[in-house]
Design a protein around this motif. Structure first.
Motif, PDB file in Angstrom:
ATOM      1  N   ALA A 274      47.589  61.472  29.636  1.00 40.41           N
ATOM      2  CA  ALA A 274      46.488  62.437  29.773  1.00 40.41           C
ATOM      3  C   ALA A 274      45.757  62.610  28.449  1.00 40.41           C
ATOM      4  N   THR A 275      46.510  62.650  27.344  1.00 43.11           N
ATOM      5  CA  THR A 275      45.888  62.764  26.022  1.00 43.11           C
ATOM      6  C   THR A 275      45.063  61.531  25.702  1.00 43.11           C
ATOM      7  N   LEU A 276      45.582  60.357  26.050  1.00 44.91           N
ATOM      8  CA  LEU A 276      44.837  59.116  25.820  1.00 44.91           C
ATOM      9  C   LEU A 276      43.543  59.083  26.625  1.00 44.91           C
ATOM     10  N   CYS A 277      43.593  59.520  27.881  1.00 47.61           N
ATOM     11  CA  CYS A 277      42.387  59.554  28.718  1.00 47.61           C
ATOM     12  C   CYS A 277      41.351  60.517  28.137  1.00 47.61           C
ATOM     13  N   TYR A 278      41.812  61.683  27.700  1.00 48.13           N
ATOM     14  CA  TYR A 278      40.932  62.674  27.080  1.00 48.13           C
ATOM     15  C   TYR A 278      40.272  62.081  25.837  1.00 48.13           C
ATOM     16  N   ALA A 279      41.081  61.446  24.977  1.00 46.44           N
ATOM     17  CA  ALA A 279      40.536  60.838  23.765  1.00 46.44           C
ATOM     18  C   ALA A 279      39.585  59.701  24.105  1.00 46.44           C
ATOM     19  N   GLY A 280      39.929  58.919  25.123  1.00 42.28           N
ATOM     20  CA  GLY A 280      39.074  57.804  25.509  1.00 42.28           C
ATOM     21  C   GLY A 280      37.699  58.247  25.971  1.00 42.28           C
TER      22      GLY A 280
END
Length: 351
Positions: A274-280
């Motif tokens: 979820a953090t990676l998607c947000y950052a992406g």
């Protein structure tokens, strides 16, 4: 069948099956020897993994001993099943590399924390030309205020990261608090980078009398409020998402992992993704804005011929918008080790 928790590869793509049709064979007093040939240089302490008949891919070393000489790996096992030599993929960090990365990140984050703190103090208590407004009056320019918020959240991010490396492994509750603080500060940092990009877009593209009521308050709600609310909600209802995050390393071509150190961070894959998607999503938006800025700079460059000054500006914007954080999405294969070093150096020094 060939997958394991470390995403290992199979030596020479060879899996050998040994079994009797009459039934399951286990507990042999005289071990069965299975030999695998190869042309690799293996470290002295290589291990074998094996999977039971009917297994869905859970490999185990139970009941097996591994020896190897030049060009041959020999498995001595007290039962029959499917056998293979599993090797960690190339690019896995060694303990030496992890030590050097730890030093780089610690030094870089310390320098960034000191730089952001000094800049904030100068902007708050100085009446110099670079900071024309004191904290008592408050900077009237939205650009300056957004910069100050980004500085503040970078200071919080660097301090919480440094704190996460200093806590003892026994302080579970405190570690969860620091991990949540680190997660919130990371999300807020990315959000303030997006706010910088949005503001830049308004300045360069929408230049004709754009007025947004309570503009800075809305940016603060987006960049401070939403990430903090998300982290607090997770912390209250599912606290085990945060805790001691173990960093494991291994020598190449060995599945024996070494627990080197632990940090306070996210402990579950869903939260990590979820953090990676947000950052992406934020980095995609920032890259699109930077691309639009490049087009404008190119147009100005053709008109005025100020290439050097304009491209230095673009380099500064690349740092300001956090484009270097996009290196996190190249953590695979041959890119892993150089990407991690670049990511660590560039982003730890962002402040």
């Amino acid at each position: 069948l060939l997958q394991d928790a470390h995403n290992s590869s199979v030596l020479d793509n060879t899996v050998l099956g040994a079994f009797l049709q009459s039934g399951h064979v286990a507990g042999l007093s005289r071990p069965v020897e299975i030999k695998f040939g190869h042309d690799l240089v293996l470290p002295p302490s290589n291990d074998v993994s094996l999977a039971g008949v009917g297994s869905t891919g859970s490999w185990s070393r139970e009941g097996c001993k591994t020896t190897h000489s030049e060009g041959t790996v020999t498995c001595h096992c007290d039962h029959l099943t499917y056998f293979a030599v599993l090797l960690l993929p190339e690019g896995t960090l060694s303990p030496t590399q992890l030590v050097s990365l730890t030093y780089i990140s610690t030094i870089g984050c310390s320098l960034s924390a000191a730089a952001t703190l000094c800049t904030l103090l100068l902007c708050c208590f100085s009446s110099s030309p670079c900071c024309p407004h004191s904290c008592r009056q408050g900077p009237r320019d939205s650009t300056t205020r957004i910069h100050l918020n980004l500085l503040a959240v970078l200071l919080l991010l660097n301090c919480s990261f440094l704190l996460s490396t200093l806590l003892p492994t026994s302080a579970e509750g405190l570690c969860q608090v620091i991990a949540a603080l680190l997660h919130a500060s990371l999300l807020c940092t990315l959000a303030w980078m997006a706010a910088e990009a949005f503001h830049l877009l308004l300045l360069l593209v929408k230049v004709y009398n754009v007025y947004i009521q309570r503009y800075l308050l809305k940016l603060c709600l987006f960049a401070w409020g939403l990430p903090t609310l998300a982290v607090v909600t997770v912390f209250v209802f599912k606290r085990d998402v945060y805790g001691h995050h173990t960093i494991s390393t291994s020598g190449n071509y060995s599945i024996a992992t070494i627990v080197f150190s632990a940090r306070c961070w996210i402990t579950t894959l869903p939260a990590h993704y979820a953090t990676l998607c947000y950052a992406g999503l934020i980095l995609l938006f920032n890259m699109l804005v930077l691309g639009r800025v490049l087009m404008i700079v190119w147009r100005i460059q053709q008109q005025k011929g100020q290439a050097r000054k304009d491209w230095v500006t673009v380099l500064g914007l690349t740092c300001l918008l956090g484009i270097t954080w996009g290196l996190a999405f190249f953590s695979f294969g041959i890119f892993l080790v150089p990407q991690i070093y670049l990511f660590t150096v560039l982003n730890s020094l962002q402040g």
